[in-house]
Each structure stands twice: as structure tokens, then as C-alpha cells.
Enzyme design. Structure first.
Site, mmCIF file in Angstrom:
data_model
loop_
_atom_site.group_PDB
_atom_site.id
_atom_site.type_symbol
_atom_site.label_atom_id
_atom_site.label_comp_id
_atom_site.label_asym_id
_atom_site.label_seq_id
_atom_site.Cartn_x
_atom_site.Cartn_y
_atom_site.Cartn_z
ATOM 1 N N LYS A 81 91.225 39.458 -69.339
ATOM 2 C CA LYS A 81 90.000 38.702 -69.095
ATOM 3 C C LYS A 81 89.610 38.009 -70.395
ATOM 4 C CE LYS A 81 85.305 39.577 -67.227
ATOM 5 N NZ LYS A 81 84.380 40.649 -66.771
ATOM 6 N N SER A 156 82.502 39.701 -62.132
ATOM 7 C CA SER A 156 82.816 38.584 -62.991
ATOM 8 C C SER A 156 84.299 38.483 -63.377
ATOM 9 C CB SER A 156 81.988 38.684 -64.270
ATOM 10 O OG SER A 156 82.382 39.812 -65.043
ATOM 11 N N SER A 180 81.945 44.504 -62.103
ATOM 12 C CA SER A 180 82.763 43.318 -62.359
ATOM 13 C C SER A 180 84.271 43.553 -62.337
ATOM 14 C CB SER A 180 82.381 42.692 -63.701
ATOM 15 O OG SER A 180 81.199 41.949 -63.548
#
Ligand SMILES: [Mg+2]
Ligand SMILES: [Zn+2]
Lengths: 488, 485, 96
Positions: A81, A156, A180
Site C-alpha cells: 500500500k 482504504s 481498511s
């Protein structure tokens, strides 16, 4: 060739690499080809450095040839990420603020993956600064759900979930502050694990809410998640909140024979707002556990209805402070419109941050501002104590809690335009963050429209081994994880 | 109308650690810009603080020296404000649970004369907390340049109660406080290097009034003399405002030590809302008895305690003690020399140290730690003088050479022929005979009963002896010979 | 405080150093009002004797020994700086 390796697990690929049936370079070439084919549609990657990845893969092959392979992850492509620092690579947090930022240092998890021989592949998209549940808040455009490109992948860590589901990488890391990792894992049909707070170092993770953030793995299987967790978990002297605890061989423990676990079903997690198809899939999972001899107990977590409010106060307060450093001075976007220092701050931040980030900074600033601290932040910290006690009390009776991961399957892009509606996506996942507990999302079926559904298991603090074993016993009896999306 | 001032001081002291407060890059002064940074100091995305144990030790030690209560548990908070020298745009500090509470600083006000002890007062402290320093702004034309070398240096903020009443008291307070910090090894407190910085909150009120007046914060008082001058100036300014019928505005003012004037810092007038909250990245600190005991054992005797002990134990005069106590190495040198010489020689030892040793140190521009002369040698020199082996003037010469070479005083006396001439030698008797023979007039006067005439013979004898003769011996020999003649 | 307090959006934006457009101010004020109204239900919880949770798993005395390690070379430290001069980060002149 591509699909044959691109949807394989770490466990299988590690065997094939070890047996010499496949080289790390061949694997990386297949992954690059797959990424080139699918990412123009999925848009999971912010950037990727093919030359660098191939160089890493060559180094892995050279180690193996020299008899110095470093274990299961050596040569395995792992995506990060874009909030996890990799030295000399971009670190954007999917924000215009950091669009040009190159990290001069490695996160601790990055160092550990490098030490394990993993091939770091790609900087994966997210909701800007990890604030969101759909990956629509990225400054670089939304990521799409590989199962239905008109839908969101969740967030997210949407890029981490979607890249994996799309076969563009073998495993990924995300971060989870209120769900997330787990929510996008559920929406994309992969496994996502949020470890206990403090199990994995946060050093090098762009902070959203420091007391809630945790890095964790996305993987095709629980076994792969166990392998990845084993590589990144453990005390780090650079993170003062990192916990000293023994790190077992998670893969071995998760693979052990199933036990008659005691599983709690919190009644507050099956109420209003839960999609009926999600509810059915989760009920079938409960029935499965019962059928294999697990005890099922209905339990109550009476403060559940306060989780969302507590979360939004704590998370936004901490975020407003954590994001103060993005001021366009030492790094990051600097406005050209400013002629004095205050203007530089106000305009750089106004131009650099997107709407959701601004909204949360404003809320967080407000709840901490003079006169409101006791009413909001302090009170939220106290309610947090009650929420935590609910969970710890339940663990007197049960080994894990089983809930839906997300109240709804993947929704359409643009469908949830009201911030509050979006915030409600996280109602089942936030509790584990507030209580610091490990929690995992495992695929547990598909809706009639073909969208994945995830179940969540929430475990005891630092008992990831048990949690993985419970999840693995479900996974071994089902084949949801063997279905792949057709991307078009 | 008569006014009195009410002054509280906030003193920031940089703690002398090797690395920074929350990361392990080196701390230091005078390095090239931005060579003492790391990702944590620069607040790059993703970094986390880890506290420096040595800084905690130093703060606890300071608290113990100042008689503070050491908090059994203290924690860290974020103080939030945007300023370009503050990389995170919050400062990690301690808000409602500081590491030290209470305590006091003993001060001495100027006495009626330099050699007379002044009045002592005890200034209570509110608290001491730990925090981190900011970087440094260099202002140029149209732009400011930021050097982050100083950012993250451990700082202690020592906050006094508003208990000071004059610029002199503030001066005395800082003198005491600085000595304590230096003697405790906590900080070098070099104000030119910013290692000790002082802000003063000053208000005035009519004598007898209990209500506090509007306070003005005075900043940038970057030497102890400027603190005294700045506060004096501010008190006079406030009195003048009130006398004119004006009112004091609550503000922050900047004092310029060079011009002796102050001016309002307008941009700082905006009310601060620091939005303190507990730093989630740091764990609290628990201080147990064992930790405190270990640091207590490292605390030196406080200057005024030392002074009282010297006065009772050695009957040392104020003039001596008031020099010795402000310099811990000097006091320790003194005590080592006294230990070798014996307590009854303390004053003689003290005189050598504050006169001759300090003079030589000043001329050589070196620190006491670097000198060749050892306390035992000073004791030995005192011994030589007291035993009449060398005379005072010769001893002064010996000291200079001891300082330069580190040789033993007896060896220098021997080598340089500075020992007193042995008694009852034929040589002395011959010099005396020659002197008497050479001054018939004085001889006649002496015989006539004028005792002081004997002095006329002593000069020539001393001249012959090249000054090494013991005057008592000369006197006795002359009297014996005069009586015989 | 039983009702949602008035939000001085200008003051909050100033504290946060965010220049907001009039439209953003209006949007955020309304949305924050909604969120704060939702959050109001926290006031119903009896937290009288409850200790706040600052850390999920609190421990004490997490520190490092005072042993300096290498920092960043100047070039790496300033690599991302939007403006620099003489190895320092440049900003518009800061007036005290
Ligand atoms: Mg700043
Ligand atoms: Zn301070």
C-alpha cells in the site's frame, strides 16, 4: 503461463521456486505481464518499477542458485500500500500533497520483507491518507473492483485488495485503522488480516490514527496470510507501541488439525443495515463451524452502537495532528500562490489535500480545540475502555467472535456520496481497532450478482495463531478462494 | 505610588545528551546546517519517536537537586502550533503530568558589600517538564532559511512560581539555577549557544495590593545580564505607563540587549489554542524508588549547602566560600587539597586556590581539569610555608612553576634555591657581623637605647642572603651579636 | 451541552491552517454538524468511573539508550524540499 502463476498462492509458488520449476524472474515477468493487462482497467497501482522488480527477482534467483535462498518469501512478488515507506521509491499516500515524495528510508516491514527475499512490487492505491472505505478518495483516481469494474474495491487499502484479486501480485500489505484491510478484502474476495495493535511495527507507515493503525497482510489464503504475518510481525525498537511477544510459526499453527473452537456471535452485529445476502452467507459459515463440532454462543457487546462515534472522534483527532506535518516546507506540495508563511501553510494544505482529508482534519481539530477536549476526545477514550471491556469479557466464554466483515457487498462507484453513509461501511470492523484485537476477513461466498462476501473473525489479543487456525479450518472446507474474477 | 513587581521565569535548559530526545541521531552545536537530522527529526511521513533514557535521567536528577516531587507516572502530550522551525507542527511536551512538580531554587541577593553575604531567599517552582527543541531560522532578505540541527534536542522547561520581586532576584535565580544544572552535569548552560533560554512573565502592582496586574511576557533574554536589564527595563516601562494613566496590555515583548529597548511581537498576539492531547506514539514513564535512589546518589552537594558546610567545618570566610561554591571542580579541588593538608590549613589552601590557581588558570585560559598541578601539591606548598621551609614570596614563585610543570613544590624549591637558609649557620653570623661593622651610626644609636635602629642592619643581611634568610633568625642573630659587642 | 455547539468553521480552519473556499466552508459545516449530531449519542454513556484508553496495550518505560547513530546525509535530508539554499530549507521570510 501468466494465469497459471498469477493466481497461485505463496505456498505453492515457494515450492515451485524451490523445486526449480520456476524462477523468480519468470514469476515476476508473468506478474508484470498480468499487471500490464489488467491494471489499465483495475487501476490498483499508483506506480510500479518494473526494472527494479526484475532486479530484485534476479537477485533472488542468484541467492537460490548459490544455495542461500531465504525462505518461503524469497522471490515472491509482494505489493505495498502506498503508505508504507520503501527507500528511494515514491510514497504518496495517494495524495497530491506527496505526489512527488521519494522516501529516503525503509519502513520496518519493508526491511523485513527485503530481508526475507520478497520482490517488492508496486505502490498500491488507497483512499488519500487511508481515509475512506472505497478507494474513491485517491488523488490519482479510484481503483475498481476486479469482480465488477463499476464497483468499488472497498478501502482504504483498495489497491492492495484489488491488485491481489486481479492476479497482479501474489500477496500485499495494507493498513487497517477502522477496517481498511478487512473491508476491501471482503469486497474483493481475498483474505485480509489486521493484527493485534503492536504486533507489527508502524515505523514507516504514514500515520492516519496512531492508536488504531496496524499494517497487515492481504493474501489468497489464510496460509499465505500466516506466512506473510510471520515475516513482518515482532518487536521493533523504532516503534514505542510495538509489543514484545513471542512470534510462533503461524503457518504451522494455522495448518494444525482443527479443534472444537468456541465461537461467539455478537448479536449487535446482525441488526439493521445488514444486507440479506451477506447475512445468509455468514449464517452458512456459522452453520459450518457448528457442523464441525465448534460451540456456538450468542454473546453481547453492549457498547457496539458507540463504536462508530468513538472511532471518528479518536481517529480524526489523531489525524488532525498527524497530518499537521504536511505543510509544504520540508517536503510535499508547496503552493505557488503564497507570499507569506501563513499563506504557504494554508494554501499548500488546501491545494494538497482532498475533500475527505480536509473534512477529517477539520473535525479532528474541532474536537481537540479549546473547551471541547473533555466532551469529545477524553469521553471517546473512556467509551473506548468500555468497548474494549465488552470484547475482553466475551473472551471469557469464547475463543473468537464471528461477524460479517462489511454490512454490504461492493457498491457502485459514487454510490455513497454522503460522508456518514460511507462511514457506516466500517461498523463491523471498527471495534477490533478500538480494542486492539486481531481480526481477519475470509471469503465466505458470493452474492447472486457474483460479488464476494467476507466473514470476519475477531480473536484474543496477540492470539493470531488461534485466529488463523480457526479461519483456516473454514477455508479448507470451502473453495471460494479458488474463484478468480474475469476482468472486462 | 510605590509599585512592586511580580515575576515568574520560564527557563528552557538543553540537556547534555549525545543523541536527540526522540531519535538517535547525534545532538550537537556548531555543525554544518542540516547535518544532524534523520527521518524522525525531519518528521518525514511514517516516522515514530522513541524516547531517550538519558534525558529522563537528567530531568529526574534536576528534580531531585531542586527538591521537586518526582511524578510516579508521567506522560507525553502533543502541543500543536504551526511554525516553520517545528517539523511536525506539534511539539512533544508534557502537559498535565510533568515529570517533576514543586521544588525550589535557593538564591542569594547582593550583600551590602562584596565581602558580606547577602540575604537568602527560596523561590518555589511550579514544575519541570521535558520536551524537544525546535530548529533554527536564519532570516535573510525576503526569505528565511531553516536548519534542523537543533530540532529534537532534549529540553527541560523549568517554571517558577510568580515569586520573584525584582530584576536582581531574577538574576540571582538564574545564577543559582545555572550553577545547579552545570554542577549536576545536566547542561553546560551556555546561553550564547542557546543551552539556557529564559522568558519572563512580568506584572506590577501597587505595594500592598494582592491582585496581580496584567502580565507581559518578555522573550529572547539571551544572557543573564540581559535578563536583569530586560526585566528592570520592563518594570520601569510598566510603571511609566501606569503613572501616565495608561493600562498595561497583555502581550509578548522582545527585549534587545544591545539597545536596551523592547518591542511588542504583534503576530504572537493571536490567542493560542494548542490542542494538547496525549501522544499516542509514546508510552508513559513510571519512576520507581530504585531509579530515584540511583540518581540521588549522583547528585552533587548544592552550592549553598556547600557554603554552609565550609563555614562551619573550616570557618572559611565568606569571600573564600563565595568563590569556591559556584565552581564544582574548583570546590572539589579545594576539598582534595584540604584533605591532604589537614582541616586547620583550609583557609591557607583556599587562599592559594582562589588567588594563585584562578589567576594562573585565567592567564593560561584552560580548565581546571587540564591543569598539571594537583591538589596534593597545593597542600604540600602550604606545608612548606607553614613549616618555614620557604617564605611566602618564594612560595608564589614556586606556585607559578608548579602550575607550569606539575613538579612537586619541594623539588622546585630545591632546584631553584628558594628554601630558607638553615638556622645558626656561620654564613648568617658572618653576614650579620659585616652589617654591624658597616654601620657605626646605627650601632651607636642602638647602644644608646634606640631599639628600632636594629632594622638598619637587616637590609644588608637580607641582601647578602639573597632574600632567603628567615627574618626571625636574622633578628635573633643580630641581637645576640649586638649584645656581645 | 445538550445540543451540537455552533461550529466556528473559520476559527477551526485557521487552527488547522487550511484555506477553505466558501463552498467548502458551507459543505463542511453542514457535514460536520451531521457527524457531531450523530456523535452526540456518546453523551448517553455513563463514563463516570471509567479510565480513558490511550493505548490498547499500555506498557511503561519504552526507551532507547543514548547512543548516537548515523542520521541522513544533507542531500537525502533535503531531497524532497520544495526550496532550499545553502543546505537549508527556504521559506518566505518569517516575521516574528
Ligand atoms: Mg513547522
Ligand atoms: Zn517549552
Amino acid at each position: 503461463m501468466a494465469d497459471a502463476v498469477c493466481f497461485q498462492t505463496i505456498a505453492v509458488l515457494a515450492d515451485r521456486l524451490k523445486a526449480g520449476e520456476l524462477s523468480a524472474v519468470e514469476l515476476m515477468q508473468a506478474v508484470i505481464a498480468r499487471t500490464r493487462a489488467v491494471d489499465p482497467m483495475v487501476k490498483a497501482f499508483n506506480t510500479c518499477d518494473e526494472a527494479d522488480a526484475l532486479a530484485q527477482a534476479r537477485a533472488s534467483d542468484a541467492r537460490r542458485a548459490a544455495g542461500q535462498a531465504r525462505g518461503l518469501l524469497d522471490g515472491i512478488p509482494v505489493g505495498l500500500k502506498d503508505v508504507i515507506a520503501v527507500r528511494d521509491q515514491p510514497l504518496t499516500a495517494s495524495s497530491r500533497m506527496l505526489a512527488d515524495f521519494i522516501s529516503p528510508y525503509d519502513a520496518t516491514v519493508t526491511q523485513r520483507l527485503k530481508a526475507a527475499g520478497a520482490v517488492l512490487w508496486g505502490r498500491l492505491n488507497l483512499d488519500e491518507f487511508a481515509m475512506g472505505s472505497s478507494t474513491e478518495n485517491s488523488a490519482f483516481g479510484p481503483t475498481r473492483n476486479p469482480w465488477d469494474l463499476t464497483r468499488v474495491p472497498g478501502g482504504s487499502s483498495g489497491g492492495s485488495a484489488a491488485a491481489l484479486a486481479a492476479g497482479a501480485v501474489t500477496a500485499t500489505l495494507g493498513s487497517d485503522t477502522g477496517g481498511s484491510i478487512r473491508q476491501p478484502a471482503a469486497l474483493c474476495g481475498v483474505v485480509g488480516l489486521k493484527p493485534s495493535y503492536g504486533l507489527v511495527s508502524r515505523y514507516g507507515l504514514v500515520a492516519y490514527a496512531s492508536s488504531l493503525d496496524q499494517i497487515g497482510p492481504f493474501a489468497r489464503t489464510v496460509e499465505d496470510a500466516a506466512i506473510l504475518l510471520g515475516a513482518i510481525a515482532g518487536h521493533d525498537p523504532l516503534d514505542s507501541t510495538s509489543f514484545r511477544t513471542d512470534i510462533p510459526d503461524y503457518r504451522a499453527v494455522a495448518g494444525a488439525a482443527p479443534r472444537p473452537w468456541r465461537i461467539g456471535i455478537p448479536k449487535e452485529y446482525f441488526g439493521e443495515g445488514l444486507d440479506s445476502e451477506v447475512a445468509e452467507a455468514v449464517q452458512r459459515a456459522i452453520a459450518f463451524y457448528q457442523s464441525v463440532g465448534c460451540e456456538i454462543h450468542e454473546v453481547s457487546l453492549p457498547h457496539t452502537s458507540y463504536c462508530l462515534d468513538t472511532y471518528y472522534i479518536i481517529a480524526t483527532a489523531e489525524a488532525s495532528s498527524n497530518l499537521a506535518r504536511y505543510d509544504g516546507i520540508r517536503y510535499g506540495h508547496r503552493s505557488r500562490q503564497a507570499d507569506d508563511i501563513v499563506g504557504l501553510y494554508e494554501k499548500s494544505r488546501a491545494e494538497g489535500f482532498g475533500a475527505e482529508v480536509k473534512r477529517r482534519i477539520i473535525l479532528g481539530t474541532y474536537v481537540l480545540s479549546s473547551g471541547y477536549y473533555d466532551a469529545y476526545y477524553l469521553r471517546a477514550q473512556k467509551v473506548r475502555t468500555l468497548i474494549r471491556q465488552d470484547f475482553l469479557q466475551a473472551y471469557g466464554q469464547v475463543d473468537a467472535l464471528l461477524t460479517p466483515t462489511s454490512p454490504v457487498p461492493a457498491f457502485k462507484l459514487g454510490e455513497k456520496s454522503d460522508p456518514l453513509a460511507m462511514y457506516l461501511c466500517d461498523i463491523y470492523t471498527i471495534g477490533a481497532n478500538l480494542a486492539g484485537l486481531p481480526a481477519i476477513s475470509v471469503p465466505c461466498g458470493f452474492t447472486r450478482a457474483g460479488l464476494p462476501v467476507g466473514l470476519q473473525l475477531i480473536g484474543r489479543p496477540f492470539q493470531e495463531a488461534d485466529l488463523l487456525a480457526i479461519a483456516r479450518s473454514y477455508e479448507q472446507a470451502h473453495d471460494w478462494h479458488r474463484r478468480y474474477p474475469t476482468i472486462r | 505610588m510605590n509599585y512592586e513587581a511580580v515575576i515568574g521565569l520560564e527557563v528552557h535548559v538543553q540537556i547534555k545528551t549525545r543523541s536527540k530526545m526522540f531519535s538517535r541521531v547525534a545532538a550537537g552545536y556548531g555543525h554544518e546546517p542540516n547535518t544532524l537530522t534523520d527521518p524522525v527529526v525531519l518528521a518525514l511521513p511514517g516516522v515514530l519517536p522513541v524516547m531517550n533514557r538519558a534525558a529522563l535521567d537528567a530531568a529526574i536528577k534536576a528534580g531531585l537537586m531542586l527538591g521537586c516531587e518526582i511524578a510516579p507516572v508521567c506522560k507525553w502530550d502533543r502541543k500543536q502550533y504551526f511554525y516553520p522551525d517545528s517539523p511536525k507542527n506539534y511539539q512533544i511536551s508534557q502537559y498535565d503530568q510533568p515529570i517533576c512538580l514543586g521544588g525550589a531554587v535557593e538564591i542569594e541577593l547582593p550583600g551590602p558589600a562584596r565581602n558580606v553575604m547577602g540575604e537568602h531567599r527560596t523561590i518555589p517552582l511550579t514544575r519541570i517538564h521535558l520536551e524537544e527543541d525546535v530548529g533554527k531560522l536564519n532570516h535573510g532578505a525576503g526569505e528565511s532559511l531553516i536548519d534542523f540541527n537543533r530540532a529534537g534536542t532534549p529540553l527541560m522547561e523549568i517554571v517558577s512560581e510568580p515569586a520573584l520581586r525584582s530584576a536582581e532576584e531574577a538574576f540571582a535565580y538564574l545564577t543559582s539555577l545555572r550553577a545547579l544544572m552545570v554542577q549536576g552535569g545536566i547542561s553546560d548552560c551556555d546561553m550564547e549557544k542557546g543551552q539556557l533560554r529564559c522568558d519572563a512573565n512580568i506584572s506590577i502592582r501597587p505595594v500592598g495590593e494582592r491582585k496581580l496586574g496584567t502580565k507581559v511576557e518578555l522573550k529572547n533574554l539571551n544572557s543573564i545580564a540581559f535578563v536583569r536589564d530586560g526585566i528592570g527595563h520592563e518594570i520601569r516601562r510598566q510603571i511609566a505607563v501606569l503613572e501616565r494613566g495608561g493600562t498595561i496590555v497583555q502581550e509578548t515583548r522582545d527585549y534587545d540587549g544591545q539597545t536596551g529597548a523592547s518591542q511588542s511581537l504583534r503576530s504572537k498576539e493571536m490567542a493560542h489554542d494548542y490542542r494538547y492531547f496525549p501522544d499516542p506514539d509514546l508510552m508513559p514513564v513510571k519512576v520507581d524508588e530504585a531509579w530515584k535512589a540511583r540518581l540521588k546518589a549522583e547528585c552533587p552537594e548544592l552550592p549553598f549547602d556547600r557554603q554552609r558546610r565550609y563555614q562551619t567545618q573550616y570557618q572559611l570566610p565568606y569571600t573564600l566560600t563565595s568563590v569556591l561554591i559556584w565552581d564544582r571542580p574548583l570546590a572539589e579541588f579545594f576539598e582534595a587539597a584540604v584533605a591532604a593538608a589537614g582541616p586547620h590549613k583550609a583557609q591557607a589552601v583556599g587562599n592559594w586556590i582562589i588567588n594563585d590557581l584562578l589567576r594562573e588558570l585565567g592567564q593560561a585560559r584552560i580548565a581546571l581539569a587540564e591543569v598539571k598541578v594537583k591538589p596534593g601539591a597545593v597542600a604540600a606548598l602550604v606545608e612548606l610555608v607553614e613549616n618555614g621551609v620557604v617564605l611566602t614570596n618564594a612560595a608564589k614563585e614556586i606556585f607559578v612553576e608548579m602550575f607550569a610543570t606539575g613538579d612537586a613544590p619541594a623539588a622546585i624549591a630545591e632546584r631553584r634555591g628558594l628554601k630558607v637558609v638553615p638556622t645558626d649557620t656561620d654564613e648568617l653570623e658572618q653576614w650579620c657581623r659585616d652589617a654591624i661593622a658597616g654601620n657605626a651610626k646605627a650601632l651607636a644609636e642602638f647602644k644608646a637605647g634606640k631599639d628600632s635602629a636594629i632594622n638598619a642592619f637587616k637590609g644588608p643581611v637580607m641582601k647578602s642572603a639573597k632574600g632567603r634568610a628567615d627574618p626571625k633568625q636574622v633578628d635573633a642573630t643580630l641581637r645576640r651579636l649586638l649584645a656581645d659587642s | 451541552m445538550s445540543s451540537v455547539p455552533h461550529i466556528d468553521i473559520d476559527h477551526v480552519a485557521k487552527l488547522a491552517r487550511l484555506a477553505l473556499t466558501p463552498a467548502e466552508k458551507e459543505d463542511f459545516s453542514r457535514q460536520l454538524g451531521d457527524v457531531l449530531r450523530h456523535i452526540e449519542q456518546l453523551r448517553r454513556v455513563d463514563v463516570g468511573a471509567v479510565e480513558p484508553t490511550a493505548h490498547a496495550f499500555p506498557v511503561h518505560n519504552v526507551w532507547a539508550a543514548d547512543e548516537p547513530q548515523d542520521g541522513l546525509p544533507v542531500a537525502a535530508a533535503l531531497r524532497n524540499a520544495p526550496a532550499q539554499r545553502q543546505n537549508m530549507v527556504a521559506v518566505p521570510k518569517v516575521v516574528e
